[in-house]
Scaffold this active site. Structure first.
Site, PDB file in Angstrom:
ATOM      1  N   ARG A 172       0.835  -1.199   0.000  1.00  0.00           N
ATOM      2  CA  ARG A 172       0.000   0.000   0.000  1.00  0.00           C
ATOM      3  C   ARG A 172       0.868   1.247   0.000  1.00  0.00           C
ATOM      4  NH1 ARG A 172      -1.766   0.665   4.415  1.00  0.00           N
ATOM      5  NH2 ARG A 172      -1.142  -1.259   5.427  1.00  0.00           N
ATOM      6  N   TYR A 186      -1.686  -3.326  -6.821  1.00  0.00           N
ATOM      7  CA  TYR A 186      -1.402  -4.058  -5.582  1.00  0.00           C
ATOM      8  C   TYR A 186      -2.636  -4.143  -4.680  1.00  0.00           C
ATOM      9  CZ  TYR A 186      -0.303  -5.266  -0.938  1.00  0.00           C
ATOM     10  OH  TYR A 186      -0.381  -5.883   0.280  1.00  0.00           O
ATOM     11  N   GLY A 222      -4.141  -4.002  -1.437  1.00  0.00           N
ATOM     12  CA  GLY A 222      -4.837  -3.021  -0.621  1.00  0.00           C
ATOM     13  C   GLY A 222      -5.184  -1.740  -1.369  1.00  0.00           C
ATOM     14  N   LYS A 267      -9.659  -2.447   2.334  1.00  0.00           N
ATOM     15  CA  LYS A 267      -9.297  -1.302   3.176  1.00  0.00           C
ATOM     16  C   LYS A 267     -10.111  -0.064   2.816  1.00  0.00           C
ATOM     17  CE  LYS A 267      -6.003  -3.732   5.006  1.00  0.00           C
ATOM     18  NZ  LYS A 267      -5.967  -4.251   6.333  1.00  0.00           N
ATOM     19  N   HIS A 317      -9.821  -2.531  12.181  1.00  0.00           N
ATOM     20  CA  HIS A 317      -8.764  -3.374  11.586  1.00  0.00           C
ATOM     21  C   HIS A 317      -8.458  -4.507  12.572  1.00  0.00           C
ATOM     22  CE1 HIS A 317      -4.419  -3.476   9.727  1.00  0.00           C
ATOM     23  NE2 HIS A 317      -5.197  -4.383   9.182  1.00  0.00           N
ATOM     24  N   SER A 377      -0.648  -3.705  10.291  1.00  0.00           N
ATOM     25  CA  SER A 377      -0.385  -4.594   9.160  1.00  0.00           C
ATOM     26  C   SER A 377       0.879  -5.414   9.405  1.00  0.00           C
ATOM     27  CB  SER A 377      -0.233  -3.776   7.890  1.00  0.00           C
ATOM     28  OG  SER A 377      -1.395  -3.001   7.707  1.00  0.00           O
ATOM     29  N   ALA A 378       0.795  -6.697   9.068  1.00  0.00           N
ATOM     30  CA  ALA A 378       1.908  -7.634   9.205  1.00  0.00           C
ATOM     31  C   ALA A 378       2.425  -7.739  10.639  1.00  0.00           C
ATOM     32  CB  ALA A 378       3.046  -7.277   8.235  1.00  0.00           C
ATOM     33  N   CYS A 379       1.515  -7.684  11.604  1.00  0.00           N
ATOM     34  CA  CYS A 379       1.898  -7.838  13.002  1.00  0.00           C
ATOM     35  C   CYS A 379       1.221  -9.022  13.676  1.00  0.00           C
ATOM     36  CB  CYS A 379       1.616  -6.556  13.779  1.00  0.00           C
ATOM     37  SG  CYS A 379       2.762  -5.231  13.336  1.00  0.00           S
ATOM     38  N   GLY A 380       0.590  -9.915  12.896  1.00  0.00           N
ATOM     39  CA  GLY A 380       0.175 -11.179  13.504  1.00  0.00           C
ATOM     40  C   GLY A 380      -1.313 -11.474  13.603  1.00  0.00           C
ATOM     41  N   LYS A 381      -2.183 -10.748  12.901  1.00  0.00           N
ATOM     42  CA  LYS A 381      -3.620 -11.047  12.999  1.00  0.00           C
ATOM     43  C   LYS A 381      -3.958 -12.405  12.392  1.00  0.00           C
ATOM     44  CE  LYS A 381      -4.921  -7.217  10.978  1.00  0.00           C
ATOM     45  NZ  LYS A 381      -3.544  -6.684  10.860  1.00  0.00           N
ATOM     46  N   ASN A 401      -2.071 -14.906  11.870  1.00  0.00           N
ATOM     47  CA  ASN A 401      -1.485 -15.972  12.690  1.00  0.00           C
ATOM     48  C   ASN A 401      -2.289 -16.236  13.950  1.00  0.00           C
ATOM     49  OD1 ASN A 401       1.430 -17.110  11.943  1.00  0.00           O
ATOM     50  ND2 ASN A 401       1.121 -15.116  11.001  1.00  0.00           N
ATOM     51  N   ASP A 450      -8.849  -9.872   9.453  1.00  0.00           N
ATOM     52  CA  ASP A 450      -8.354  -8.524   9.150  1.00  0.00           C
ATOM     53  C   ASP A 450      -9.328  -7.402   9.498  1.00  0.00           C
ATOM     54  OD1 ASP A 450      -6.034  -7.150   8.001  1.00  0.00           O
ATOM     55  OD2 ASP A 450      -7.370  -6.513   6.396  1.00  0.00           O
ATOM     56  N   ARG A 483       1.849 -12.174  -0.885  1.00  0.00           N
ATOM     57  CA  ARG A 483       0.559 -12.503  -0.247  1.00  0.00           C
ATOM     58  C   ARG A 483      -0.116 -13.687  -0.921  1.00  0.00           C
ATOM     59  NH1 ARG A 483      -1.495  -8.884   4.080  1.00  0.00           N
ATOM     60  NH2 ARG A 483       0.205  -7.413   4.293  1.00  0.00           N
ATOM     61  N   ARG A 538       4.233  -4.116  17.453  1.00  0.00           N
ATOM     62  CA  ARG A 538       5.603  -4.616  17.508  1.00  0.00           C
ATOM     63  C   ARG A 538       6.419  -3.617  18.283  1.00  0.00           C
ATOM     64  NH1 ARG A 538       7.698  -8.173  13.256  1.00  0.00           N
ATOM     65  NH2 ARG A 538       5.816  -8.701  12.116  1.00  0.00           N
TER      66      ARG A 538
HETATM   67  P1  GTP Z   1      -1.968  -7.857   7.494  1.00  0.00           P
HETATM   68  O1  GTP Z   1      -2.557  -8.872   6.577  1.00  0.00           O
HETATM   69  O2  GTP Z   1      -0.927  -7.006   6.838  1.00  0.00           O
HETATM   70  O3  GTP Z   1      -3.003  -7.006   8.158  1.00  0.00           O
HETATM   71  O4  GTP Z   1      -1.085  -8.652   8.595  1.00  0.00           O
HETATM   72  P2  GTP Z   1      -1.434  -9.552   9.868  1.00  0.00           P
HETATM   73  O5  GTP Z   1      -1.622  -8.671  11.056  1.00  0.00           O
HETATM   74  O6  GTP Z   1      -2.512 -10.512   9.562  1.00  0.00           O
HETATM   75  O7  GTP Z   1      -0.051 -10.326  10.132  1.00  0.00           O
HETATM   76  P3  GTP Z   1       0.349 -11.867   9.943  1.00  0.00           P
HETATM   77  O8  GTP Z   1      -0.393 -12.771  10.871  1.00  0.00           O
HETATM   78  O9  GTP Z   1       0.285 -12.188   8.504  1.00  0.00           O
HETATM   79  O10 GTP Z   1       1.869 -11.862  10.430  1.00  0.00           O
HETATM   80  C1  GTP Z   1       2.834 -11.043   9.826  1.00  0.00           C
HETATM   81  C2  GTP Z   1       4.224 -11.450  10.214  1.00  0.00           C
HETATM   82  O11 GTP Z   1       4.359 -11.488  11.624  1.00  0.00           O
HETATM   83  C3  GTP Z   1       4.604 -12.827   9.685  1.00  0.00           C
HETATM   84  O12 GTP Z   1       5.909 -12.757   9.163  1.00  0.00           O
HETATM   85  C4  GTP Z   1       4.551 -13.692  10.913  1.00  0.00           C
HETATM   86  O13 GTP Z   1       5.443 -14.765  10.827  1.00  0.00           O
HETATM   87  C5  GTP Z   1       4.905 -12.733  12.049  1.00  0.00           C
HETATM   88  N1  GTP Z   1       4.255 -13.140  13.316  1.00  0.00           N
HETATM   89  C6  GTP Z   1       2.950 -13.416  13.507  1.00  0.00           C
HETATM   90  N2  GTP Z   1       2.701 -13.813  14.772  1.00  0.00           N
HETATM   91  C7  GTP Z   1       3.878 -13.777  15.425  1.00  0.00           C
HETATM   92  C8  GTP Z   1       4.282 -14.069  16.769  1.00  0.00           C
HETATM   93  O14 GTP Z   1       3.497 -14.452  17.637  1.00  0.00           O
HETATM   94  N3  GTP Z   1       5.609 -13.898  17.061  1.00  0.00           N
HETATM   95  C9  GTP Z   1       6.492 -13.476  16.123  1.00  0.00           C
HETATM   96  N4  GTP Z   1       7.763 -13.329  16.489  1.00  0.00           N
HETATM   97  N5  GTP Z   1       6.155 -13.198  14.845  1.00  0.00           N
HETATM   98  C10 GTP Z   1       4.864 -13.343  14.493  1.00  0.00           C
HETATM   99  C1  SPV Z   2      -2.666  -4.648   5.447  1.00  0.00           C
HETATM  100  O1  SPV Z   2      -1.704  -4.069   4.946  1.00  0.00           O
HETATM  101  O2  SPV Z   2      -3.124  -4.357   6.580  1.00  0.00           O
HETATM  102  C2  SPV Z   2      -3.309  -5.759   4.714  1.00  0.00           C
HETATM  103  C3  SPV Z   2      -2.911  -6.000   3.339  1.00  0.00           C
HETATM  104  O3  SPV Z   2      -4.186  -6.407   5.253  1.00  0.00           O
HETATM  105  S1  SPV Z   2      -3.634  -4.874   2.222  1.00  0.00           S
HETATM  106  O4  SPV Z   2      -4.966  -5.393   1.856  1.00  0.00           O
HETATM  107  O5  SPV Z   2      -2.788  -4.807   1.072  1.00  0.00           O
HETATM  108  O6  SPV Z   2      -3.808  -3.584   2.843  1.00  0.00           O
HETATM  109 MN    MN Z   3      -4.549  -5.722   7.409  1.00  0.00          MN
END
Ligand code: GTP
Ligand code: SPV
Ligand code: MN
Length: 594
Positions: free
Chosen positions: A79, A207, A209, A216, A236, A258-262, A264, A285, A377, A408
């Site tokens: 994004r 791309y 998002g 979004k 979010h 974003s990319a902080c673990g949702k 997972n 998400d 993705r 984070r």
């Molecule tokens: P968006 O789709 O961008 O909104 O991201 P998201 O919040 O769904 O994040 P996602 O679960 O995809 O995790 C993003 C990154 O964080 C990945 O590289 C994971 O491996 C890492 N991660 C997720 N959970 C954990 C955790 O509990 N510990 C650690 N160290 N890393 C984690």
């Molecule tokens: C985010 O960045 O929080 C995502 C991926 O979930 S995107 O849809 O590209 O915004």
């Molecule tokens: Mn997201």
């Protein structure tokens, strides 16, 4: 322009839609117009076309049935927040954390780029529902796009096609979404939101998002604006159900940037040391939340699929995600192996000696460049997820007992703490911060304030957004408890202190115990942290001093943080920033000084 011949719709007679499509076609001048019906046959035809044009590539049809690979342009992998605008008539209504453009200026500027930009291309008309068909939570959108990749993704991410035409009927109440790739150049890329017109225009990107406008753009930026007007919330947040040893399910919503673990957390599998617990996925998400007749907060996931981060997804970290993506999935910017399989950093298994990287270039395992883009993705149907909740399509949603905020933070924030009450919880959300990830352009690792993980997604003035949270709190008779987590605290050497992933269940256990009026806690200036022994750490090889460090609240560090918080809140118009936020800031200062 009046549509004729093959450009005429067979799937809808909605006059408002047809007139609007005619107007946009006059502007963008596509060679033809294709009206989506969402059928399997349509999917097969469009996929065949996309394969023929090279827009997507085939993968092993036996091991990855129904899956394809796509590569974005190299300048178009995340994004672009700097090119994302909220276009309200008053600048103040967008607020100090959003980019703003006047609506007429934005229409003019983007209109000039859109003009004739679909010549030689097909314009697809995609009707979609955000939400479950028939639910009172729903919002309907129609996206016009010249990207077949967008159509294929929207099929997975939303309820798309005939079901949406039926739900819309003759109504003119739908979000007008326009997307065009134009020439994909950065200086002609804009993602503009017009909350007053229920309209989104996005140009110059391909791309996720930026272009899957239901996600979004609609479900967060416009929906947050609608929610404020209509008395509900668009957040979010993931939604999960935690089943305990007695079979009782507690629903939790969690906001991480974003990319902080949702993704997972919502698909977590407890380790063998924690038998009897089970996590059910409702969403990964976005959560839309309303107050139910019982005075509780009820949440639905408006999406139908997951657009998840691939790198780091492995059998160990997220086996449920890996099982989900085995069929009917679009992989974007990952490595393609000589066997037509996909690979990414952190997948662990079957590291290929060589392959084609996300740039489309030959790559070997010895390369000093990653093969998959860090923001690569997968787009995959939620229904394929092995732990999908039986309630995930319940039109009423699920009742939320706890809200979790998290980011984070290498330092400062303890593994988990609970707010003193709802108002303090809003403050905890409003003061969230996180290190920047690859999900957006910008300096990686830089700590930035990201209230409620909504900094890039709030469609109006964030001071008013804080007020909306407080107002909602006043109306919920049984408000959720509010927590903060941090899986990313490190030691002096920069090593993570907490194993994370499946072990996060231990933190969720304490949270549900607190929701049930149990679970021992210890009061600190920032909130309640688990009392000694209250977190179940059995079977974890975690030295006592690490456990203590994870939960430590360092008042000196927090005093420094306080100074930064004051700076952040000073951005907002003092008359607009809720008095409650200022009162919480003062109260925190007092508790820290004591
Ligand atoms: P968006 O789709 O961008 O909104 O991201 P998201 O919040 O769904 O994040 P996602 O679960 O995809 O995790 C993003 C990154 O964080 C990945 O590289 C994971 O491996 C890492 N991660 C997720 N959970 C954990 C955790 O509990 N510990 C650690 N160290 N890393 C984690
Ligand atoms: C985010 O960045 O929080 C995502 C991926 O979930 S995107 O849809 O590209 O915004
Ligand atoms: Mn997201």
């Amino acid at each position: 322009m009046v549509l004729s011949g093959r450009d005429k719709p067979k799937v809808t007679t909605n006059r408002t839609v047809i007139r609007w499509v005619e107007q946009i076609a006059e502007l963008t001048r596509p060679d033809r117009i294709y009206w989506c019906d969402g059928s399997e046959r349509e999917k097969d035809e469009l996929t065949a076309q996309a394969l023929a044009s090279g827009e997507v590539e085939a993968l092993d049809p036996y091991k990855l049935p129904g899956c394809v690979l796509h590569r974005t342009a190299q300048n178009d992998v995340a994004r672009t927040e700097g090119l994302t605008f909220i276009c309200t008539s008053g600048k103040e209504d967008a607020g100090p954390t959003n980019n703003w453009m006047a609506p007429d200026q934005a229409y003019k500027k983007l209109g000039a780029i859109f003009e004739g930009s679909m010549a030689g291309r097909t314009m697809y008309v995609i009707p979609f529902i955000m939400g479950v068909p028939g639910s009172a939570f729903n919002k309907i959108g129609v996206e016009l796009t010249d990207s077949i990749y967008v159509v294929l993704n929207m099929r997975i991410m939303t309820r798309m096609g005939r079901v949406a035409w039926d739900e819309l009927g003759d109504s003119s109440d739908f979000t007008r979404c326009l997307h065009g790739k134009a020439d994909l150049s950065l200086d002609r890329r804009f993602i503009c939101h017009f909350p007053e017109d229920n309209t989104i225009w996005s140009v110059g990107s391909g791309y996720g998002g930026n272009v899957l406008l239901g996600k979004k753009c609609l479900a967060l930026r416009l929906a947050s604006h609608m929610g404020r007007r209509e008395g509900w919330m668009a957040e979010h947040m993931l939604i999960l159900g935690l089943e305990d040893r007695k079979g009782k399910i507690t629903y939790i919503a969690a906001a991480f940037p974003s990319a902080c673990g949702k993704t997972n957390l919502t698909m977590l599998i407890p380790p063998v040391t924690q038998p009897g617990y089970r996590v059910w996925t409702v969403g990964d998400d976005i959560a839309w939340m309303r107050i139910g007749p019982d005075g509780r907060l009820w949440a639905v996931n408006p999406e139908a699929g997951f657009f998840g981060v691939a790198p780091g997804t492995s059998k160990k970290s997220n086996p449920n995600a890996l099982k989900t993506v085995r069929k009917n999935t679009i992989f974007t910017n990952v490595v393609k192996t000589p066997q037509n399989m996909v690979w990414w950093e952190g997948l662990d298994a079957d590291t290929p000696a060589e392959g084609i990287d996300w740039k489309g270039e030959h790559w070997t395992v010895d390369s000093d460049q990653p093969g998959a883009h860090p923001n690569a993705r997968f787009t995959t149907p939620a229904s394929q997820c092995p732990c999908i909740s039986p309630e995930w399509e319940n039109p009423q949603g699920v009742p939320i007992s706890a809200v979790i905020f998290g980011g984070r933070r290498a330092r400062l924030a303890p593994l988990v703490y609970q707010s003193f009450d709802f108002q303090h919880g809003v403050f905890v959300g409003a003061t969230m911060a996180s290190e920047r990830t690859a999900a957006q352009y910008g300096k990686l690792g830089e700590v930035r304030r990201d209230p409620m993980a909504m900094l890039p997604f709030c469609g109006y003035n964030m001071a008013d957004y804080f007020q909306h949270w407080l107002d909602m709190g006043g109306k919920i008779s049984q408000p959720p408890l509010i927590f903060h987590v941090n899986w990313f605290r490190t030691d002096q050497k920069g090593e993570l202190l907490w194993p994370g992933y499946g072990e996060n269940i231990r933190v969720l256990e304490w949270i549900t115990e607190r929701c049930a009026g149990q679970g021992k806690a210890h009061k600190t200036p920032i909130g309640y942290v688990p009392a000694d022994g209250a977190l179940d750490l059995s079977g974890l090889d975690l030295p006592e001093e690490v456990a203590q460090e994870l939960l430590r609240v360092d008042c000196q560090d927090w005093l420094e943080e306080l100074a930064q918080l004051k700076q952040f809140f000073a951005k907002f118009d003092d008359r607009r920033l809720p008095a409650e936020i200022k009162a919480e800031l003062d109260a925190l200062a007092k508790r820290l000084e004591q």
